[in-house]
Scaffold this motif. Structure first.
Motif, short mmCIF file in Angstrom:
data_model
loop_
_atom_site.label_atom_id
_atom_site.label_comp_id
_atom_site.label_asym_id
_atom_site.label_seq_id
_atom_site.Cartn_x
_atom_site.Cartn_y
_atom_site.Cartn_z
N SER A 1 0.83 -1.19 0.00
CA SER A 1 0.00 0.00 0.00
C SER A 1 0.86 1.24 0.00
CB SER A 1 -0.91 0.02 1.23
OG SER A 1 -0.15 0.07 2.41
N LEU A 2 0.28 2.34 -0.46
CA LEU A 2 1.00 3.59 -0.48
C LEU A 2 1.19 4.11 0.93
CD1 LEU A 2 -0.87 4.97 -3.54
CD2 LEU A 2 1.60 4.77 -3.44
N THR A 3 2.36 4.64 1.21
CA THR A 3 2.70 5.13 2.53
C THR A 3 1.79 6.29 2.92
OG1 THR A 3 4.98 4.53 2.14
CG2 THR A 3 4.56 6.02 3.96
N GLU A 4 1.23 6.24 4.12
CA GLU A 4 0.37 7.32 4.61
C GLU A 4 1.22 8.39 5.26
OE1 GLU A 4 -2.82 7.68 4.09
OE2 GLU A 4 -2.92 5.83 2.95
N LYS A 5 1.59 9.39 4.51
CA LYS A 5 2.36 10.50 5.06
C LYS A 5 2.01 11.76 4.29
CE LYS A 5 6.47 8.84 4.02
NZ LYS A 5 7.93 8.76 3.85
N ARG A 6 2.51 12.87 4.73
CA ARG A 6 2.23 14.13 4.05
C ARG A 6 2.93 14.12 2.70
NH1 ARG A 6 0.24 18.47 6.63
NH2 ARG A 6 1.55 19.88 5.45
N VAL A 7 2.15 14.06 1.62
CA VAL A 7 2.69 13.88 0.29
C VAL A 7 3.57 15.06 -0.11
CG1 VAL A 7 2.09 13.60 -2.14
CG2 VAL A 7 0.72 12.50 -0.37
N PHE A 8 3.13 16.28 0.20
CA PHE A 8 3.84 17.45 -0.29
C PHE A 8 4.68 18.13 0.78
CE2 PHE A 8 -0.05 17.22 -2.99
CZ PHE A 8 0.62 16.78 -4.12
N VAL B 1 -1.54 8.43 -8.90
CA VAL B 1 -0.60 7.34 -9.11
C VAL B 1 -1.34 6.14 -9.68
CG1 VAL B 1 1.12 5.84 -8.03
CG2 VAL B 1 0.73 8.14 -7.13
N GLY B 2 -0.92 5.69 -10.85
CA GLY B 2 -1.49 4.49 -11.44
C GLY B 2 -0.70 3.27 -11.02
N THR B 3 -1.39 2.18 -10.72
CA THR B 3 -0.76 0.91 -10.37
C THR B 3 -1.53 -0.21 -11.06
OG1 THR B 3 -2.09 0.23 -8.45
CG2 THR B 3 -0.39 1.92 -8.06
N PRO B 4 -1.03 -1.45 -11.01
CA PRO B 4 -1.78 -2.57 -11.59
C PRO B 4 -3.05 -2.91 -10.83
CG PRO B 4 0.56 -3.09 -11.42
CD PRO B 4 0.33 -1.86 -10.62
N ASP B 5 -3.28 -2.27 -9.67
CA ASP B 5 -4.45 -2.57 -8.85
C ASP B 5 -5.46 -1.44 -8.77
OD1 ASP B 5 -3.41 -5.14 -8.04
OD2 ASP B 5 -2.01 -4.02 -6.77
N ASP B 6 -5.00 -0.19 -8.80
CA ASP B 6 -5.90 0.93 -8.57
C ASP B 6 -5.21 2.23 -8.94
OD1 ASP B 6 -8.19 2.29 -7.82
OD2 ASP B 6 -7.95 1.97 -5.66
N VAL B 7 -5.99 3.30 -8.99
CA VAL B 7 -5.47 4.66 -9.07
C VAL B 7 -5.57 5.26 -7.69
CG1 VAL B 7 -5.80 6.97 -10.01
CG2 VAL B 7 -6.07 4.98 -11.49
N PHE B 8 -4.43 5.75 -7.18
CA PHE B 8 -4.40 6.37 -5.86
C PHE B 8 -4.26 7.89 -6.01
CE2 PHE B 8 -3.08 2.05 -5.15
CZ PHE B 8 -3.67 1.71 -3.93
N VAL B 9 -4.88 8.61 -5.11
CA VAL B 9 -4.76 10.07 -5.04
C VAL B 9 -4.04 10.41 -3.75
CG1 VAL B 9 -5.99 12.27 -4.86
CG2 VAL B 9 -6.81 10.49 -6.42
N GLY B 10 -3.05 11.31 -3.85
CA GLY B 10 -2.31 11.72 -2.67
C GLY B 10 -2.37 13.22 -2.47
N ASP B 11 -2.51 13.63 -1.21
CA ASP B 11 -2.44 15.04 -0.86
C ASP B 11 -1.76 15.14 0.51
OD1 ASP B 11 -4.40 14.31 1.01
OD2 ASP B 11 -6.03 15.13 -0.19
N ASP C 1 -2.86 14.87 3.32
CA ASP C 1 -3.40 13.93 4.30
C ASP C 1 -3.00 12.49 4.01
OD1 ASP C 1 -4.71 15.91 5.78
OD2 ASP C 1 -6.39 15.90 4.36
N GLY C 2 -2.27 12.26 2.93
CA GLY C 2 -1.85 10.91 2.58
C GLY C 2 -2.48 10.45 1.27
N PHE C 3 -2.49 9.13 1.06
CA PHE C 3 -3.02 8.54 -0.17
C PHE C 3 -4.32 7.79 0.10
CE2 PHE C 3 0.28 9.09 -3.32
CZ PHE C 3 1.43 9.30 -2.59
N TYR C 4 -5.19 7.77 -0.91
CA TYR C 4 -6.38 6.94 -0.82
C TYR C 4 -6.70 6.35 -2.19
CZ TYR C 4 -8.76 11.14 -2.64
OH TYR C 4 -9.13 12.23 -3.38
N GLY C 5 -7.28 5.16 -2.19
CA GLY C 5 -7.65 4.50 -3.43
C GLY C 5 -8.95 5.03 -3.98
N THR C 6 -9.19 4.77 -5.27
CA THR C 6 -10.38 5.29 -5.94
C THR C 6 -11.24 4.20 -6.57
OG1 THR C 6 -9.18 5.61 -8.02
CG2 THR C 6 -9.21 7.47 -6.46
N ASP C 7 -10.82 2.94 -6.45
CA ASP C 7 -11.57 1.81 -7.02
C ASP C 7 -11.67 1.88 -8.54
OD1 ASP C 7 -12.07 0.61 -4.52
OD2 ASP C 7 -13.80 1.93 -4.19
#
Length: 258
Positions: free
Chosen positions: A7-14, A64-74, A76-82
């Protein structure tokens, strides 16, 4: 692989120093975050362990595109979009993505806007595909075997036959097999597997001498010009020549600068 690794690391992206430029590099090994101060390529770290296929930013958010999902990061961290597996992502008013055929827009939920065969890249309102350049709604606007497209300023397209710009139809600037193009409206670059080209203010394209070998797979503009090779060498130039550093990554697919 553990849940933490997948999973994408949950940290302050910027988060970072006010004077530092932050770049994100997508690769088959993971998503790397790179700090650049002026033209010094500084610390880098992995935000995600596992294949990342595409990356883009609108300055506030990361996609961020991956073989499983597109994630959005800001911040507050990353979250999936299904979305599912993605080969291309970008922001044009909102997040857009493609799995190679479906092109969809995200506003809390995904809405399909077009079906295009062989999507390779999205930039702004343009899509690069094996069938040519398309608008986001699927409208074909010319060419074929397009590998990358840039919509800022004068649109550019890199194909197996050459580098093209859009005027009264698509006009060829340079012969060759182009793999990537990039423009912020003022600065423009394009690359074959062997050579990086830059466009002058007068519109002339010239080859750029780089301090490293390796195929440039993506270019981005910010305070300077940033590029990355397929084997993970990151390059930066803010006007005093190119500096570079190996990130130790393979299968690099893209770069985004915030």
């Amino acid at each position: 692989m553990s849940d933490e690794d997948s999973s994408l690391t949950e940290k302050r992206v910027f988060a970072g120093g006010d004077e530092a430029t932050t770049a994100f590099v997508a690769s088959e090994f993971g998503l790397a975050r790179v700090a650049v101060s002026d033209d010094i390529v500084g610390e880098f770290s992995l935000e995600h362990r596992g294949e990342t296929t595409a990356v883009a930013s609108d300055g506030r958010r990361l996609a961020v595109g991956t073989p499983d999902d597109v994630f959005v990061g800001d911040d507050d961290g990353f979250y999936g979009t299904d979305f599912g597996a993605a080969v291309a992502v970008d922001y044009h008013d909102s997040l857009v993505a493609s799995d190679g055929e479906r092109v969809a827009r995200y506003d809390g939920a995904w809405e399909t806007v077009a079906e295009i065969d062989g999507v390779r890249a999205i930039d702004g309102d343009m899509v690069a595909a094996t069938s040519g350049v398309h608008r986001l709604d699927g409208t074909h606007v010319g060419l074929e075997a397009v590998r990358d497209v840039s919509s800022a300023g004068t649109p550019l397209a890199g194909t197996a036959e050459g580098l093209y710009y859009l005027a009264n139809g698509w006009m060829r600037s340079i012969d060759g097999s182009f793999t990537c193009v990039s423009s912020d409206g003022d600065r423009a670059h394009a690359a074959t597997r062997e050579t990086l080209y830059a466009r002058s203010s007068g519109g002339t394209w010239t080859a750029v001498a780089l301090p490293v070998d390796g195929s440039i797979v993506d270019i981005a503009c910010g305070d300077g010009v940033y590029a990355v090779t397929a084997d993970g060498v990151f390059l930066a130039n803010v006007g005093d020549g190119w500096r570079h550093r190996s990130l130790g990554l393979s299968g690099v697919s893209g770069i985004a600068v915030v």
